[in-house]
Design a protein around this motif. Structure first.
Motif, PDB file in Angstrom:
ATOM      1  N   HIS A   1      -3.966  14.434 -16.941  1.00 56.69           N
ATOM      2  CA  HIS A   1      -4.499  13.176 -17.465  1.00 56.69           C
ATOM      3  C   HIS A   1      -3.543  12.633 -18.634  1.00 56.69           C
ATOM      4  N   MET A   2      -3.139  13.275 -19.473  1.00 56.26           N
ATOM      5  CA  MET A   2      -2.287  13.018 -20.647  1.00 56.26           C
ATOM      6  C   MET A   2      -1.086  12.611 -20.013  1.00 56.26           C
ATOM      7  N   SER A   3      -0.404  13.389 -19.009  1.00 56.09           N
ATOM      8  CA  SER A   3       0.785  12.743 -18.341  1.00 56.09           C
ATOM      9  C   SER A   3       0.897  11.638 -17.542  1.00 56.09           C
ATOM     10  N   ARG A   4      -0.390  11.398 -16.828  1.00 54.95           N
ATOM     11  CA  ARG A   4      -0.425  10.224 -16.154  1.00 54.95           C
ATOM     12  C   ARG A   4      -0.681   8.927 -17.219  1.00 54.95           C
ATOM     13  N   ILE A   5      -1.229   9.107 -18.354  1.00 57.71           N
ATOM     14  CA  ILE A   5      -1.307   8.215 -19.386  1.00 57.71           C
ATOM     15  C   ILE A   5       0.068   7.834 -20.055  1.00 57.71           C
ATOM     16  N   GLU A   6       0.821   8.875 -20.078  1.00 58.74           N
ATOM     17  CA  GLU A   6       2.116   8.580 -20.952  1.00 58.74           C
ATOM     18  C   GLU A   6       3.309   8.262 -19.897  1.00 58.74           C
ATOM     19  N   THR A   7       2.974   8.184 -18.653  1.00 54.88           N
ATOM     20  CA  THR A   7       3.821   7.612 -17.542  1.00 54.88           C
ATOM     21  C   THR A   7       3.166   6.137 -17.214  1.00 54.88           C
ATOM     22  N   GLY A   8       2.002   5.786 -17.641  1.00 55.83           N
ATOM     23  CA  GLY A   8       1.577   4.518 -17.386  1.00 55.83           C
ATOM     24  C   GLY A   8       0.927   4.475 -15.836  1.00 55.83           C
ATOM     25  N   GLN A   9       0.643   5.767 -15.413  1.00 53.92           N
ATOM     26  CA  GLN A   9      -0.272   5.660 -14.190  1.00 53.92           C
ATOM     27  C   GLN A   9      -1.594   5.700 -14.296  1.00 53.92           C
ATOM     28  N   SER A  10      -2.174   5.880 -15.553  1.00 47.96           N
ATOM     29  CA  SER A  10      -3.544   5.926 -15.839  1.00 47.96           C
ATOM     30  C   SER A  10      -3.575   4.965 -17.222  1.00 47.96           C
ATOM     31  N   MET A  11      -4.725   4.162 -17.185  1.00 42.77           N
ATOM     32  CA  MET A  11      -4.910   3.544 -18.216  1.00 42.77           C
ATOM     33  C   MET A  11      -6.109   4.336 -19.020  1.00 42.77           C
ATOM     34  N   PRO A  12      -6.078   4.514 -20.457  1.00 42.12           N
ATOM     35  CA  PRO A  12      -7.055   5.305 -21.014  1.00 42.12           C
ATOM     36  C   PRO A  12      -8.047   4.129 -21.464  1.00 42.12           C
ATOM     37  N   SER A  13      -9.401   4.962 -21.468  1.00 40.90           N
ATOM     38  CA  SER A  13     -10.588   4.114 -21.731  1.00 40.90           C
ATOM     39  C   SER A  13     -10.480   3.575 -23.422  1.00 40.90           C
ATOM     40  N   ILE A  14     -11.344   2.828 -23.894  1.00 36.71           N
ATOM     41  CA  ILE A  14     -11.413   2.356 -25.036  1.00 36.71           C
ATOM     42  C   ILE A  14     -11.528   3.566 -26.163  1.00 36.71           C
ATOM     43  N   GLY A  15     -12.661   4.364 -25.726  1.00 32.56           N
ATOM     44  CA  GLY A  15     -13.070   5.526 -26.407  1.00 32.56           C
ATOM     45  C   GLY A  15     -11.947   6.637 -26.618  1.00 32.56           C
ATOM     46  N   LEU A  16     -11.151   6.561 -25.474  1.00 26.31           N
ATOM     47  CA  LEU A  16      -9.977   7.723 -25.702  1.00 26.31           C
ATOM     48  C   LEU A  16      -9.002   7.077 -26.273  1.00 26.31           C
ATOM     49  N   LEU A  17      -8.631   5.631 -26.225  1.00 23.86           N
ATOM     50  CA  LEU A  17      -7.573   5.026 -27.008  1.00 23.86           C
ATOM     51  C   LEU A  17      -7.870   5.291 -28.493  1.00 23.86           C
ATOM     52  N   TYR A  18      -9.037   5.333 -28.833  1.00 25.51           N
ATOM     53  CA  TYR A  18      -9.524   5.142 -30.217  1.00 25.51           C
ATOM     54  C   TYR A  18      -9.205   7.032 -30.576  1.00 25.51           C
ATOM     55  N   ARG A  19      -9.371   7.666 -29.688  1.00 23.97           N
ATOM     56  CA  ARG A  19      -9.295   9.239 -30.220  1.00 23.97           C
ATOM     57  C   ARG A  19      -7.807   9.617 -30.116  1.00 23.97           C
ATOM     58  N   LEU A  20      -7.081   8.963 -29.268  1.00 20.55           N
ATOM     59  CA  LEU A  20      -5.585   9.201 -29.303  1.00 20.55           C
ATOM     60  C   LEU A  20      -5.093   8.657 -30.624  1.00 20.55           C
ATOM     61  N   ALA A  21      -5.517   7.282 -31.062  1.00 25.65           N
ATOM     62  CA  ALA A  21      -5.027   6.644 -32.383  1.00 25.65           C
ATOM     63  C   ALA A  21      -5.229   7.697 -33.621  1.00 25.65           C
ATOM     64  N   GLU A  22      -6.683   8.142 -33.444  1.00 28.49           N
ATOM     65  CA  GLU A  22      -7.110   9.149 -34.631  1.00 28.49           C
ATOM     66  C   GLU A  22      -6.340  10.495 -34.464  1.00 28.49           C
ATOM     67  N   ALA A  23      -6.020  10.895 -33.540  1.00 32.84           N
ATOM     68  CA  ALA A  23      -5.140  12.262 -33.291  1.00 32.84           C
ATOM     69  C   ALA A  23      -3.689  11.988 -33.851  1.00 32.84           C
ATOM     70  N   LEU A  24      -3.371  10.656 -33.605  1.00 31.19           N
ATOM     71  CA  LEU A  24      -1.698  10.601 -33.789  1.00 31.19           C
ATOM     72  C   LEU A  24      -1.755   9.993 -35.268  1.00 31.19           C
ATOM     73  N   ASP A  25      -2.634   9.750 -35.889  1.00 29.09           N
ATOM     74  CA  ASP A  25      -2.722   9.054 -37.253  1.00 29.09           C
ATOM     75  C   ASP A  25      -2.201   7.753 -37.356  1.00 29.09           C
ATOM     76  N   VAL A  26      -2.424   7.044 -36.218  1.00 31.31           N
ATOM     77  CA  VAL A  26      -2.104   5.479 -36.114  1.00 31.31           C
ATOM     78  C   VAL A  26      -3.223   4.536 -36.020  1.00 31.31           C
ATOM     79  N   GLU A  27      -3.049   3.110 -36.172  1.00 29.85           N
ATOM     80  CA  GLU A  27      -3.987   2.268 -36.143  1.00 29.85           C
ATOM     81  C   GLU A  27      -4.271   1.993 -34.310  1.00 29.85           C
ATOM     82  N   PRO A  28      -5.407   1.920 -33.456  1.00 29.65           N
ATOM     83  CA  PRO A  28      -5.174   1.669 -32.290  1.00 29.65           C
ATOM     84  C   PRO A  28      -4.422   0.804 -31.656  1.00 29.65           C
ATOM     85  N   GLY A  29      -4.178  -0.316 -32.502  1.00 27.29           N
ATOM     86  CA  GLY A  29      -3.221  -1.323 -31.957  1.00 27.29           C
ATOM     87  C   GLY A  29      -1.810  -1.046 -31.933  1.00 27.29           C
TER      88      GLY A  29
END
Length: 75
Positions: free
Chosen positions: A40-68
């Motif tokens: 799933h992560m590979s598909r997100i990073e290659t643009g083949q999959s759009m993360p849900s809003i919830g996952l987008l927020y979890r990714l931002a938190e894990a990467l220590d960046v604002e979701p925007g």
């Protein structure tokens, strides 16, 4: 960010990959932090999959960046 702007999955993928590498985090470690499969992560990073809003927020938190930062184009 404009409210009527559509998010581009390829841009999100590029941004996730950029911040993951900037933080020196492997895909596997990030997957564990946000509780998704490496496929799933590979598909997100290659643009083949759009993360849900919830996952987008979890990714931002894990990467220590604002979701925007994950949805915006780089300057």
């Amino acid at each position: 960010m404009e409210s009527n702007k559509m998010w581009d999955p390829k841009q999100i993928g590029l941004n996730v990959s950029y911040y993951r590498k900037k933080r020196k985090i492997t895909q596997q470690v990030l997957c564990e932090k946000v509780d998704i499969s490496r496929t799933h992560m590979s598909r997100i990073e290659t643009g083949q999959s759009m993360p849900s809003i919830g996952l987008l927020y979890r990714l931002a938190e894990a990467l220590d960046v604002e979701p925007g930062k994950l949805t915006d184009e780089k300057e």
